[in-house]
Motif scaffolding. Structure first.
Motif, PDB file in Angstrom:
ATOM      1  N   UNK A 102     -36.442 109.758  20.691  1.00 33.39           N
ATOM      2  CA  UNK A 102     -37.195 108.647  20.113  1.00 33.39           C
ATOM      3  C   UNK A 102     -38.206 109.153  19.080  1.00 33.39           C
ATOM      4  N   UNK A 103     -39.336 109.712  19.522  1.00 36.19           N
ATOM      5  CA  UNK A 103     -40.323 110.201  18.565  1.00 36.19           C
ATOM      6  C   UNK A 103     -40.474 111.713  18.686  1.00 36.19           C
ATOM      7  N   UNK A 120     -47.510 104.369  29.707  1.00 40.60           N
ATOM      8  CA  UNK A 120     -47.833 104.598  28.287  1.00 40.60           C
ATOM      9  C   UNK A 120     -49.015 103.759  27.831  1.00 40.60           C
ATOM     10  N   UNK A 151     -43.051 104.776  28.220  1.00 43.45           N
ATOM     11  CA  UNK A 151     -42.620 103.674  29.078  1.00 43.45           C
ATOM     12  C   UNK A 151     -43.846 103.048  29.750  1.00 43.45           C
ATOM     13  N   UNK A 152     -43.965 101.745  29.718  1.00 39.70           N
ATOM     14  CA  UNK A 152     -45.030 101.086  30.477  1.00 39.70           C
ATOM     15  C   UNK A 152     -44.636 100.971  31.960  1.00 39.70           C
ATOM     16  N   UNK A 197     -38.095  98.538  16.535  1.00 41.18           N
ATOM     17  CA  UNK A 197     -38.039 100.002  16.632  1.00 41.18           C
ATOM     18  C   UNK A 197     -38.283 100.442  18.070  1.00 41.18           C
ATOM     19  N   UNK A 198     -39.252  99.826  18.723  1.00 41.81           N
ATOM     20  CA  UNK A 198     -39.550 100.182  20.118  1.00 41.81           C
ATOM     21  C   UNK A 198     -38.362  99.889  21.026  1.00 41.81           C
ATOM     22  N   UNK A 200     -36.028 102.561  22.263  1.00 45.63           N
ATOM     23  CA  UNK A 200     -36.465 103.555  23.250  1.00 45.63           C
ATOM     24  C   UNK A 200     -36.074 103.161  24.667  1.00 45.63           C
ATOM     25  N   UNK A 201     -35.603 101.947  24.823  1.00 42.42           N
ATOM     26  CA  UNK A 201     -35.397 101.403  26.168  1.00 42.42           C
ATOM     27  C   UNK A 201     -33.923 101.491  26.552  1.00 42.42           C
ATOM     28  N   UNK A 202     -33.671 101.923  27.776  1.00 38.33           N
ATOM     29  CA  UNK A 202     -32.299 102.000  28.287  1.00 38.33           C
ATOM     30  C   UNK A 202     -31.652 100.609  28.293  1.00 38.33           C
ATOM     31  N   UNK A 221     -48.316 102.868  19.554  1.00 43.86           N
ATOM     32  CA  UNK A 221     -47.014 102.258  19.834  1.00 43.86           C
ATOM     33  C   UNK A 221     -46.916 101.513  21.147  1.00 43.86           C
ATOM     34  N   UNK A 222     -47.946 101.617  21.995  1.00 41.29           N
ATOM     35  CA  UNK A 222     -47.817 101.056  23.341  1.00 41.29           C
ATOM     36  C   UNK A 222     -47.742  99.534  23.338  1.00 41.29           C
ATOM     37  N   UNK A 225     -44.326  98.516  22.456  1.00 41.01           N
ATOM     38  CA  UNK A 225     -43.403  98.929  23.522  1.00 41.01           C
ATOM     39  C   UNK A 225     -43.452  97.931  24.676  1.00 41.01           C
ATOM     40  N   UNK A 226     -44.640  97.515  25.050  1.00 40.29           N
ATOM     41  CA  UNK A 226     -44.758  96.496  26.095  1.00 40.29           C
ATOM     42  C   UNK A 226     -44.067  95.201  25.643  1.00 40.29           C
ATOM     43  N   UNK A 251     -40.293  95.495  25.963  1.00 40.87           N
ATOM     44  CA  UNK A 251     -39.897  95.385  27.375  1.00 40.87           C
ATOM     45  C   UNK A 251     -39.937  93.941  27.840  1.00 40.87           C
TER      46      UNK A 251
END
Ligand SMILES: [Mn+2]
Ligand SMILES: [Mn+2]
Ligand SMILES: [Mn+2]
Ligand SMILES: [Mn+2]
Ligand SMILES: [Mn+2]
Ligand SMILES: [Mn+2]
Ligand SMILES: [Mn+2]
Ligand SMILES: [Mn+2]
Ligand SMILES: [Mn+2]
Ligand SMILES: [Mn+2]
Ligand SMILES: [Mn+2]
Ligand SMILES: [Mn+2]
Lengths: 286, 286, 286, 286, 286, 286
Positions: free
Chosen positions: A34-35, A217, A227-228, E47-48, E51-53, E261-262, E265-266, E269
């Motif tokens: 990712x980063x 995160x 990851x949160x 973009x975030x 990062x997530x499965x 980025x958090x 990212x939240x 999700x």
């Protein structure tokens, strides 16, 4: 005569020959998905270490009284299999010299080399991810394959803080390993989880790997794959306090110092907590 | 009906089948030696492209009138040799489909795959570095080895803007290639240097590679291996204007979008300048 | 055996006892009036130095072949007069050990200690500011008082790049010193200015201080007191090339690493240029 | 009694009633098409102003000796037509009170209100963009429509530094206005261009608007719609020095303080240069 | 054939015609009162999302197995009333095409258009602010007026996480709506609050709007109007899990990607959690 | 007539003569040992204050109804002893004028001057650090010496949130003062700790100092000497609510605004909470 400081880990004032712990950095992030940027973690963690008082009140110890030595940063190759080999070499040298390795990543793949060299009975990892891919983006040494490669050494694996993986990874992890998800840690409390872990590992040797993304995160955003809904720094401190004594090696990986410094600061504290916890007994445990 | 935009390169509104140019990104930075992050360049350059008017006054052309297509980002592997193979595959497909490849790095090593596929008579590169290492940090496909790998295809090599290399690289580059250092460009002027280049390449085919670090890092600091005392964006614009017409392929590599956006903005302009320059004749050239 | 790197200045591979040059950092910024943070400059400049090839083509020299040693960072006090005393101590030790001091600030006030210890015939400084306040914000050792304090040692002072000061400072500077403003350097060219400087200093000893803010803040914005309309990095490189040979000491101060890295990168290059220029003769000068 | 400072423009120490110049900020960026944030420019420019010495050596003037007053920031509405009306109100009040308006944007659309109030004979603007759209994204007061709205007041328009617009804008601008592109400024020199401008404007009244993006984004990257291949800060300083005397109003717009501070620093210098240039005659002009 | 990726929402691999959910971004932030920039949220959230499965363990679902489509970003006008109209148009089209709208702001005012189109029985919002101004800074469509405009559609309104508003807003909100302050959520627990909400909404239709600033700004600082003492990401996840099933539309607004980025990212999700929660039943709910 | 805003603390609309509270900033950070920059805190906290509604629902008060005045920033000297003297002067003036001082640091050393002037019976501080060094880096007024200097005024000292200090400091603090560590606050709850504090201070006068680093650096990372494992913003809010009424002075120090704004936002809220809490009684306390 004026005093000068270098920029190695604070309080690592013991010569290599006299040290019981050998800290080193592995500034490698070639496979991060990712980063990128966790190659900068060792420098950031060392800088953060200078903000911390020499005294650890929990263990009532002055860190300079513990004989540990910072070897600097491995001059890493650019391919993950080569870097894993380099780490294995370094750790074999440390074993030969009767020192405990304390490794600062760099990405998680560096753990493979340390585990290979140390051959621990148990592998305990704090990680948001299951890292069970057998190969990823062309390499079996990708940072998504760490658990799979560790399994080549030992299948006694405990994963704390997991919350990300494929369905197949989750199924296999629950079958083969001991997985304590972050949600489970939150609902049961870390103390309860660590009681389970204590029963599993008994007094056997273990390798302790802290993937910094095990922590939420929102608390420590400086991560390559953030990851949160994760652990707290306090949870990981409890893990280290509980397991440091019987660890034959330790690493702290995947810090990406792109935040205001909090992620590296937590890392510096927890690396020091490992060293203190391995060397000392808490004066008071309340 | 409301309009929606995707986030591909601005004005790349032609379908693949009808396009004369195929743009694609290669978000790979696995071997970068100093600062990682040029994997983020394609996204940053595309975002910058939306700041630019569709009209190019130098060529008096509306960019949407040129048939070019953005293929998106290659899903890159994590090892440089594999990525070079992937790029070669993509460019071979583009050749088969009679399209000119326009590649956005990622690191410079991606150029190797394009040159291998295109087999140009000349290789013209703007770069601060000589990139002539035969192997570096364990891989012959490190971004420090690009010129060496290109040499496996053609030895007719012109390097503009060079100012960094080992003594042995400088000796060999001056013997084997045509090197115009950044200091020489500054003292002679880019026009004079391009007159020399024109005599060398004549009307033969060439591949044009722009390593973003050819430009002075005080003007465009967003670079993985930034060097001061370099070219100006205007110098590189002149190189592109002079050579686009006879180029069989083009790339712009090594942008690391960690600045206030200027490095990606220059990249977006110069990629558009290449496309316009390859497709059009300037209306007025003063 | 694997190689490890510390994080001292790149290529400073000579032991102190064998070195002809002693580099050290002074991470002090206690009196900076606008933006603090130049205490972080030594670490940033050292990090930047690893991006630079060992070979300097202008002097045709491998930097590791020059015996220079990085002593680390002075453990600085928090009051400017004490820090000046510390620097004086360090430089006196270097003089006794027959080494040329190469100091990385920290703020400009550190220069005072070095000049006091070295007692040069001339003081040549590149600076946007005249720094002639006798006292500022309660201290005669404020970074706005450097020229005034240097004057206590020598009144033979040359200021290149000046463009900021009070009316009274400009009047007195033009009367007492040799001032070449940035506008004058731009209109005459640095070569013409340096011819004047050569006539002034002859073959006498000089101390060379580079305040990073002499360079235009549009080119190197990482500065505590940034000023536009300034010198170029190329201008300062010419100053160093012209004067390094007869310098008895050198410093590079006032870098504030809050940009994308270009200001520290220029500093790393110019510090290396000083060392090469003091130790070597250019192979070719065109 | 201790001294306290507020955070208004440095040296603006004159009460409103006694001031000849009224500075005010308009923190509005509601229509910016690329990057928002120029609402923060007034605060950033004021902060930068504290880094600048009170003395301006070119005009040999202490800024506090010029009676200018900072009125603070307009409490702006959220719709562009309303903000233009607000600015018009403010400037009409300043005209009534016999003060020269000096406005800090915010986005370029604020200029419309000032020009409407002042009704100048000429409109001289430094801008990368032609800003000739009659309506853009639903509003005729978008920052892309400034020249079109100014044309409702006066058709005597001079654009310096232009390099971005639609084909139709370029065609109409060349027909109706006086356009000096950035490339033309670079090739002819700003002095030559300003000689042409002097012939055009004679001694007639003019409004001078500086869109910060007229300057090359590699020199001042803190911009909402950054463009490379532009003017230098020195070019714009020459424009201001040449035209300040006959200006009935001035603004500096489109600074987006997301860089290391250089763009706001240049703005602070040039706003002060306008005030000095309007109030004073240069002591020496070489 | 090599794989390429575009940069739309990860796993949104279904064609529009086959999709049950239509995601789109509205990059508009024209009325934000404190910090602008939430126009960049859709790109940052997309973009975030990479990062997530693909696998969501709570719902035991692979996201690509849910038919959802990313339409890209609305090409937004620059005035809030026009943007609200555009959103209404888009959502009416989605309703006609029998798809659930999933909107990524942009500022909160975009919610108005969606609620107008969908005419839900209930409006449930997580927000730090009451947003009950009837007009603000010249527009009734300011992001401070969202609840007031929604009230024009339905007065059955539930606000979770509130902690900021005028006295008059608090008085009226407590009279007319169902307000659960952030302090109340903290003291009672989100589960208890959601039990109350369940009783209120029964099985009636609702629109669910997540203003990102409902979450504590110490956990997710990337916000236009950040407030401490707020909800946790876990609280909001519970809200979504409880209400997704009966929602006729969903949005996530006010993310300003200026942190590490958090916050995005939240958001990524929780948007995925909404889609999974609307489409699936949790495998296990403990 | 249009409205203009200055940039002083929001809602501080009372003239000095009528004010009951005098807020002022002390932009001094000359002795900070780890990261400099808290000189920028007053400006950052003021900017943050504009994001907050005038209404405080806990106290049911409109802040503009409380007579408080922002005096601006002290024009600070560059030596800590002089700055302490300046602060003492300012606070003595405020005492004479019967106003409560509310000070925004700058570094913690500024507290010394306020305590000296006010001579409180108790000193209550939230701090990660014990600050008990008698001298540090050459000055007894270093920010590591605050408690030691306060002790020269009163030995009745309560430290909440402590977690960093030397062994000798911890031993002496436990002997001489009342120390509630952050771990203790977490395990007992802040309410229980505050009950103990209430018994200690009774109705005697106290000075309340909030060192921002008392709060966990994972929640508010913008700090000069950040420490994890700390208090929450909610804990500190409880401290202020409990003690504001009997405080004779208040400060909030050590904010370093290098994060996404959350640390200054918490500071602005808590400073307002102090003013409201000193002036008002909560309407409802649940
Ligand atoms: Mn891992
Ligand atoms: Mn992980
Ligand atoms: Mn290259
Ligand atoms: Mn290069
Ligand atoms: Mn200086
Ligand atoms: Mn200077
Ligand atoms: Mn404009
Ligand atoms: Mn413009
Ligand atoms: Mn809202
Ligand atoms: Mn809100
Ligand atoms: Mn303190
Ligand atoms: Mn503290």
């Amino acid at each position: 005569m004026q005093s000068f400081s270098n920029t190695l880990f604070a309080d690592a004032e013991t010569a290599y020959s006299d040290a019981a712990y050998g800290i080193f950095g592995v500034p490698f992030d070639g496979t991060t998905s990712y980063k990128p940027g966790c190659r900068d973690a060792p420098a950031a963690i060392r800088a953060a270490s200078y903000n911390i008082e020499t005294y650890n009140p929990y263990y009532d110890i002055e860190l300079p009284d513990i004989p540990f030595h910072d070897m600097g940063d491995l001059y890493a190759e650019c391919l993950p299999d080569l870097v894993v080999d380099q780490v294995e070499d370094v750790v074999l040298d440390l074993i030969k010299d009767e020192k405990i390795p304390v490794m600062m990543g760099g990405e998680h793949s560096v753990t493979i080399g340390a585990v290979r060299a140390l051959q621990p009975t148990w592998y305990v990892v704090c990680d948001a991810h299951l890292d069970m891919q057998d190969e990823y983006r062309g390499s079996p040494f990708n940072h998504d394959c760490v658990t799979a490669r560790v399994h080549d050494v030992t299948s006694q694996i405990i994963i704390i803080g997991a919350r990300s993986g494929s369905r197949e990874e989750f199924v296999r992890a629950r079958e083969m390993y001991h997985v304590f998800t972050a949600d489970e840690v939150k609902s049961r409390g870390i103390g309860s989880v660590l009681a389970d872990v204590a029963k599993l590992v008994g007094t056997e040797s273990l390798y302790l790997s802290i993937d910094a993304d095990s922590i939420d995160c929102c608390l420590t955003p400086g991560l390559g794959t953030p990851e949160p809904f994760g652990l707290t720094p306090g949870d990981v401190r409890e893990v280290i306090r509980a397991l440091a004594k019987q660890a034959v090696g330790f690493d702290y990986v995947e810090v990406l110092p792109n935040d205001a410094g909090q992620t590296a600061m937590v890392a510096a504290h927890l690396i020091r907590e490992f060293i203190a916890g391995h060397a000392c007994t808490p004066k008071r445990y309340d």
